[in-house]
Design a protein around this motif. Sequence first.
Motif, mmCIF file in Angstrom:
data_model
loop_
_atom_site.group_PDB
_atom_site.id
_atom_site.type_symbol
_atom_site.label_atom_id
_atom_site.label_comp_id
_atom_site.label_asym_id
_atom_site.label_seq_id
_atom_site.Cartn_x
_atom_site.Cartn_y
_atom_site.Cartn_z
ATOM 1 N N LEU A 1 0.830 -1.208 0.000
ATOM 2 C CA LEU A 1 0.000 0.000 0.000
ATOM 3 C C LEU A 1 0.863 1.256 0.000
ATOM 4 O O LEU A 1 0.567 2.228 -0.696
ATOM 5 N N ALA A 2 1.942 1.229 0.770
ATOM 6 C CA ALA A 2 2.826 2.389 0.811
ATOM 7 C C ALA A 2 3.488 2.633 -0.541
ATOM 8 O O ALA A 2 3.617 3.782 -0.976
ATOM 9 N N SER A 3 3.874 1.573 -1.230
ATOM 10 C CA SER A 3 4.464 1.760 -2.561
ATOM 11 C C SER A 3 3.427 2.308 -3.530
ATOM 12 O O SER A 3 3.753 3.129 -4.396
ATOM 13 N N ASP A 4 2.171 1.913 -3.363
ATOM 14 C CA ASP A 4 1.089 2.473 -4.186
ATOM 15 C C ASP A 4 0.919 3.969 -3.907
ATOM 16 O O ASP A 4 0.756 4.764 -4.831
ATOM 17 N N VAL A 5 0.948 4.349 -2.625
ATOM 18 C CA VAL A 5 0.838 5.767 -2.257
ATOM 19 C C VAL A 5 1.987 6.556 -2.870
ATOM 20 O O VAL A 5 1.800 7.652 -3.409
ATOM 21 N N ALA A 6 3.188 5.977 -2.819
ATOM 22 C CA ALA A 6 4.365 6.652 -3.356
ATOM 23 C C ALA A 6 4.356 6.691 -4.882
ATOM 24 O O ALA A 6 5.040 7.517 -5.485
ATOM 25 N N GLY A 7 3.591 5.790 -5.492
ATOM 26 C CA GLY A 7 3.547 5.742 -6.951
ATOM 27 C C GLY A 7 4.780 5.106 -7.562
ATOM 28 O O GLY A 7 5.180 5.449 -8.674
ATOM 29 N N VAL A 8 5.392 4.171 -6.816
ATOM 30 C CA VAL A 8 6.586 3.484 -7.307
ATOM 31 C C VAL A 8 6.383 1.979 -7.188
ATOM 32 O O VAL A 8 5.473 1.504 -6.497
ATOM 33 N N SER A 9 7.266 1.219 -7.839
ATOM 34 C CA SER A 9 7.190 -0.236 -7.759
ATOM 35 C C SER A 9 7.588 -0.697 -6.358
ATOM 36 O O SER A 9 8.227 0.043 -5.598
ATOM 37 N N ARG A 10 7.237 -1.930 -6.018
ATOM 38 C CA ARG A 10 7.637 -2.488 -4.718
ATOM 39 C C ARG A 10 9.151 -2.515 -4.599
ATOM 40 O O ARG A 10 9.708 -2.240 -3.542
ATOM 41 N N TYR A 11 9.827 -2.865 -5.690
ATOM 42 C CA TYR A 11 11.288 -2.901 -5.674
ATOM 43 C C TYR A 11 11.846 -1.519 -5.362
ATOM 44 O O TYR A 11 12.718 -1.379 -4.505
#
Length: 79
Positions: A37-47
């Motif tokens: 969810l945090a990576s979605d908020v940041a707008g970046v990939s999980r990696y």
Amino acid sequence: MTITLPDLPALMNVREEDIRLDLACGAYAAGHLSRQLASDVAGVSRYDFDEALHARRIPTFTEEMLTEDLETLRELGSR
């Protein structure tokens, strides 16, 4: 959700993407969001998010998680 930041000179050269990533890292570190969810908020990939956490020295695997995993392995081994 919309967040309004004060119009401060110190923020004039900070990109929105960097603020989103900082916010997401902080929310993850505080336990408010999962890594996904945090990576979605940041707008970046999980990696890329994991790389950002590492750069900020925010752990993604804690002693508590290790303890839980070891207990699960013990339970599975006793079956």
